[in-house]
Design a protein around this motif. Structure first.
Motif, PDB file in Angstrom:
ATOM      1  N   TYR A 138      46.187  59.209  49.417  1.00 49.17           N
ATOM      2  CA  TYR A 138      46.006  57.961  48.684  1.00 49.17           C
ATOM      3  C   TYR A 138      46.648  58.051  47.301  1.00 49.17           C
ATOM      4  CZ  TYR A 138      42.646  56.050  52.035  1.00 49.17           C
ATOM      5  OH  TYR A 138      42.050  55.540  53.154  1.00 49.17           O
ATOM      6  N   VAL A 139      47.157  56.915  46.853  1.00 52.61           N
ATOM      7  CA  VAL A 139      47.653  56.767  45.483  1.00 52.61           C
ATOM      8  C   VAL A 139      46.773  55.718  44.815  1.00 52.61           C
ATOM      9  CG1 VAL A 139      49.596  56.063  44.044  1.00 52.61           C
ATOM     10  CG2 VAL A 139      49.993  57.412  46.122  1.00 52.61           C
ATOM     11  N   GLY A 140      46.137  56.097  43.712  1.00 48.53           N
ATOM     12  CA  GLY A 140      45.144  55.236  43.092  1.00 48.53           C
ATOM     13  C   GLY A 140      45.726  54.296  42.048  1.00 48.53           C
ATOM     14  N   VAL A 141      45.406  53.021  42.161  1.00 47.49           N
ATOM     15  CA  VAL A 141      45.741  52.035  41.135  1.00 47.49           C
ATOM     16  C   VAL A 141      44.828  52.291  39.932  1.00 47.49           C
ATOM     17  CG1 VAL A 141      45.585  49.588  40.521  1.00 47.49           C
ATOM     18  CG2 VAL A 141      46.515  50.273  42.756  1.00 47.49           C
ATOM     19  N   GLU A 142      45.421  52.575  38.778  1.00 48.04           N
ATOM     20  CA  GLU A 142      44.621  52.760  37.561  1.00 48.04           C
ATOM     21  C   GLU A 142      45.269  52.010  36.413  1.00 48.04           C
ATOM     22  OE1 GLU A 142      42.104  56.161  35.196  1.00 48.04           O
ATOM     23  OE2 GLU A 142      43.988  56.761  36.135  1.00 48.04           O
ATOM     24  N   TYR A 143      44.884  50.749  36.268  1.00 53.23           N
ATOM     25  CA  TYR A 143      45.401  49.920  35.185  1.00 53.23           C
ATOM     26  C   TYR A 143      44.594  50.190  33.923  1.00 53.23           C
ATOM     27  CZ  TYR A 143      46.538  45.936  32.275  1.00 53.23           C
ATOM     28  OH  TYR A 143      46.913  45.146  31.218  1.00 53.23           O
ATOM     29  N   GLU A 144      45.297  50.433  32.807  1.00 53.08           N
ATOM     30  CA  GLU A 144      44.619  50.782  31.565  1.00 53.08           C
ATOM     31  C   GLU A 144      45.202  50.015  30.376  1.00 53.08           C
ATOM     32  OE1 GLU A 144      42.826  55.012  30.184  1.00 53.08           O
ATOM     33  OE2 GLU A 144      44.992  54.837  29.940  1.00 53.08           O
ATOM     34  N   GLY A 145      45.882  48.924  30.638  1.00 52.71           N
ATOM     35  CA  GLY A 145      46.551  48.208  29.565  1.00 52.71           C
ATOM     36  C   GLY A 145      45.746  47.061  29.000  1.00 52.71           C
ATOM     37  N   ASP A 146      46.335  46.377  28.021  1.00 51.41           N
ATOM     38  CA  ASP A 146      45.693  45.207  27.429  1.00 51.41           C
ATOM     39  C   ASP A 146      46.643  44.008  27.369  1.00 51.41           C
ATOM     40  OD1 ASP A 146      47.421  45.975  25.408  1.00 51.41           O
ATOM     41  OD2 ASP A 146      45.832  46.639  24.051  1.00 51.41           O
ATOM     42  N   LYS A 147      47.814  44.141  27.978  1.00 52.83           N
ATOM     43  CA  LYS A 147      48.774  43.032  28.006  1.00 52.83           C
ATOM     44  C   LYS A 147      48.458  42.042  29.119  1.00 52.83           C
ATOM     45  CE  LYS A 147      51.378  44.775  24.728  1.00 52.83           C
ATOM     46  NZ  LYS A 147      51.490  44.143  23.393  1.00 52.83           N
ATOM     47  N   HIS A 148      47.696  42.489  30.098  1.00 59.44           N
ATOM     48  CA  HIS A 148      47.297  41.662  31.227  1.00 59.44           C
ATOM     49  C   HIS A 148      45.783  41.806  31.380  1.00 59.44           C
ATOM     50  CE1 HIS A 148      51.610  42.043  32.200  1.00 59.44           C
ATOM     51  NE2 HIS A 148      51.421  43.347  32.070  1.00 59.44           N
ATOM     52  N   SER A 149      45.142  40.852  32.028  1.00 63.16           N
ATOM     53  CA  SER A 149      43.716  41.015  32.327  1.00 63.16           C
ATOM     54  C   SER A 149      43.546  42.177  33.298  1.00 63.16           C
ATOM     55  CB  SER A 149      43.161  39.738  32.956  1.00 63.16           C
ATOM     56  OG  SER A 149      43.687  39.557  34.267  1.00 63.16           O
ATOM     57  N   GLU A 150      42.328  42.690  33.392  1.00 63.73           N
ATOM     58  CA  GLU A 150      42.103  43.804  34.319  1.00 63.73           C
ATOM     59  C   GLU A 150      42.470  43.411  35.743  1.00 63.73           C
ATOM     60  OE1 GLU A 150      38.742  46.700  32.420  1.00 63.73           O
ATOM     61  OE2 GLU A 150      37.984  44.953  33.503  1.00 63.73           O
ATOM     62  N   GLY A 151      42.040  42.242  36.160  1.00 62.72           N
ATOM     63  CA  GLY A 151      42.345  41.804  37.518  1.00 62.72           C
ATOM     64  C   GLY A 151      43.837  41.651  37.763  1.00 62.72           C
ATOM     65  N   GLU A 152      44.523  41.056  36.788  1.00 63.42           N
ATOM     66  CA  GLU A 152      45.969  40.890  36.926  1.00 63.42           C
ATOM     67  C   GLU A 152      46.665  42.243  36.936  1.00 63.42           C
ATOM     68  OE1 GLU A 152      49.662  38.460  34.771  1.00 63.42           O
ATOM     69  OE2 GLU A 152      47.783  38.800  33.693  1.00 63.42           O
ATOM     70  N   GLY A 153      46.201  43.172  36.089  1.00 62.21           N
ATOM     71  CA  GLY A 153      46.798  44.504  36.047  1.00 62.21           C
ATOM     72  C   GLY A 153      46.659  45.244  37.363  1.00 62.21           C
ATOM     73  N   VAL A 154      45.486  45.116  37.986  1.00 64.06           N
ATOM     74  CA  VAL A 154      45.275  45.740  39.295  1.00 64.06           C
ATOM     75  C   VAL A 154      46.242  45.154  40.323  1.00 64.06           C
ATOM     76  CG1 VAL A 154      43.657  45.960  41.227  1.00 64.06           C
ATOM     77  CG2 VAL A 154      42.860  46.359  38.880  1.00 64.06           C
ATOM     78  N   LYS A 155      46.350  43.839  40.345  1.00 59.80           N
ATOM     79  CA  LYS A 155      47.221  43.189  41.334  1.00 59.80           C
ATOM     80  C   LYS A 155      48.690  43.539  41.110  1.00 59.80           C
ATOM     81  CE  LYS A 155      44.054  39.330  42.124  1.00 59.80           C
ATOM     82  NZ  LYS A 155      43.793  37.879  41.917  1.00 59.80           N
ATOM     83  N   LEU A 156      49.109  43.607  39.851  1.00 60.62           N
ATOM     84  CA  LEU A 156      50.489  43.963  39.557  1.00 60.62           C
ATOM     85  C   LEU A 156      50.797  45.399  39.964  1.00 60.62           C
ATOM     86  CD1 LEU A 156      50.817  42.258  36.068  1.00 60.62           C
ATOM     87  CD2 LEU A 156      52.257  41.753  38.060  1.00 60.62           C
ATOM     88  N   THR A 157      49.855  46.305  39.707  1.00 59.10           N
ATOM     89  CA  THR A 157      50.060  47.707  40.075  1.00 59.10           C
ATOM     90  C   THR A 157      50.106  47.872  41.585  1.00 59.10           C
ATOM     91  OG1 THR A 157      48.801  48.311  38.093  1.00 59.10           O
ATOM     92  CG2 THR A 157      49.263  50.063  39.682  1.00 59.10           C
ATOM     93  N   LYS A 158      49.167  47.247  42.254  1.00 55.80           N
ATOM     94  CA  LYS A 158      49.157  47.310  43.726  1.00 55.80           C
ATOM     95  C   LYS A 158      50.436  46.726  44.312  1.00 55.80           C
ATOM     96  CE  LYS A 158      46.753  45.714  47.858  1.00 55.80           C
ATOM     97  NZ  LYS A 158      46.181  44.490  48.457  1.00 55.80           N
ATOM     98  N   GLY A 159      50.849  45.564  43.785  1.00 55.40           N
ATOM     99  CA  GLY A 159      52.066  44.930  44.295  1.00 55.40           C
ATOM    100  C   GLY A 159      53.300  45.795  44.110  1.00 55.40           C
TER     101      GLY A 159
END
Length: 269
Positions: free
Chosen positions: A238-259
């Motif tokens: 598995y490769v884990g999505v770990e969004y830690e930024g503040d330029k996007h919302s948490e939900g948007e960051g997760v979706k962008l990383t997954k995509g």
């Protein structure tokens, strides 16, 4: 080639604000993001490691949703490489409860920190000692102890790889985090070199993200280059999505990383 999991830290703001309850994290992963494997962080259920009823309720909810719990990221339990032997022993033993909890939740690993102090070589020796002792305990339950590049000398890929070689236990490995590489002095350490350093020992991978451009690419990390290093090492976990930024919302960051991971996976076939 690899599957995608969700690191709980991606939603840390919502969890700390009590907008999302820890017990509902598997539901959020599955229903909001279409992800069926998760990586927990002990900070969000800090007082529940020994609460078997609570852990059973979490496992029931995750199981009902078809969500696997892969590992627990453990922080705040002391330095496994403490120069004081008594404190090092206490730190090792403080982690036992999280190994026990991981076993109850069906995890394959606990993620720990190789924290120490002093001269570089001495830190390597001390961290290896604490990790080896904790690994001996976890291995009896068929669990891995995995170390993230997560501050101090552990963020130096060559140093952490040397610690792994010194421990020399098949149950002790690494969790390379794309975004956490640096030298102990705070200077840069090449993330591509660091990932290559740690992949021979990897039992999990963290696709850290902070910010995306208009094309959906992470601005700090070349995911195509990084994932080629991961796959060339023979890793197929598995490769884990770990969004830690503040330029996007948490939900948007997760979706962008997954995509982005999904696109890279398709391109690298």
């Amino acid at each position: 080639m690899f599957r995608i999991s969700l690191a709980q830290w991606s939603l840390h703001k919502a969890l700390f604000a009590k907008e999302l309850d820890h017990l509902d994290f598997p539901k959020a992963a599955k229903e909001a993001y279409g992800i069926d494997a998760v990586e927990l962080v002990n900070a969000f259920f800090k007082d529940k490691a020994g609460d078997h009823a609570y852990l059973a309720e979490y496992r029931r909810r995750a199981s009902d949703l078809g969500v696997k719990t892969l590992l627990i990221m453990c922080d705040g339990e002391g330095a496994l490489g403490d120069a004081d032997e008594a404190k090092r022993t206490t730190a090792v033993e403080n982690h036992y409860k999280w190994a026990d909890a991981a076993k109850l939740l069906g995890c394959h690993s606990i993620r720990v920190n190789a924290q120490s102090s002093g001269e570089k070589g001495e830190q390597e020796r001390l961290a290896a000692d604490g990790l080896a002792r904790l690994t001996d305990y976890a291995a009896r339950m068929d669990l891995n102890v995995i170390v993230e590049n997560h501050g101090g000398w552990s963020s130096n890929g060559a140093w952490l790889a040397a610690v792994m070689r010194r421990v020399g236990h098949p149950r002790c490995g690494t969790l390379p985090d794309f975004g956490n590489f640096q030298n102990a002095e705070g200077g840069p350490y090449d993330r591509y070199q660091g990932t290559q350093d740690l992949m021979p020992f990897a039992k999990a991978v963290s696709a850290k993200s902070h910010e995306f451009d208009a094309a959906g690419n992470e601005v700090r990390s070349d995911y195509r280059r990084l994932m080629k290093i991961v796959l060339d090492a023979g890793y197929r976990g598995y490769v884990g999505v770990e969004y830690e930024g503040d330029k996007h919302s948490e939900g948007e960051g997760v979706k962008l990383t997954k995509g982005l991971l999904e696109r890279v996976r398709t391109e690298l076939v």
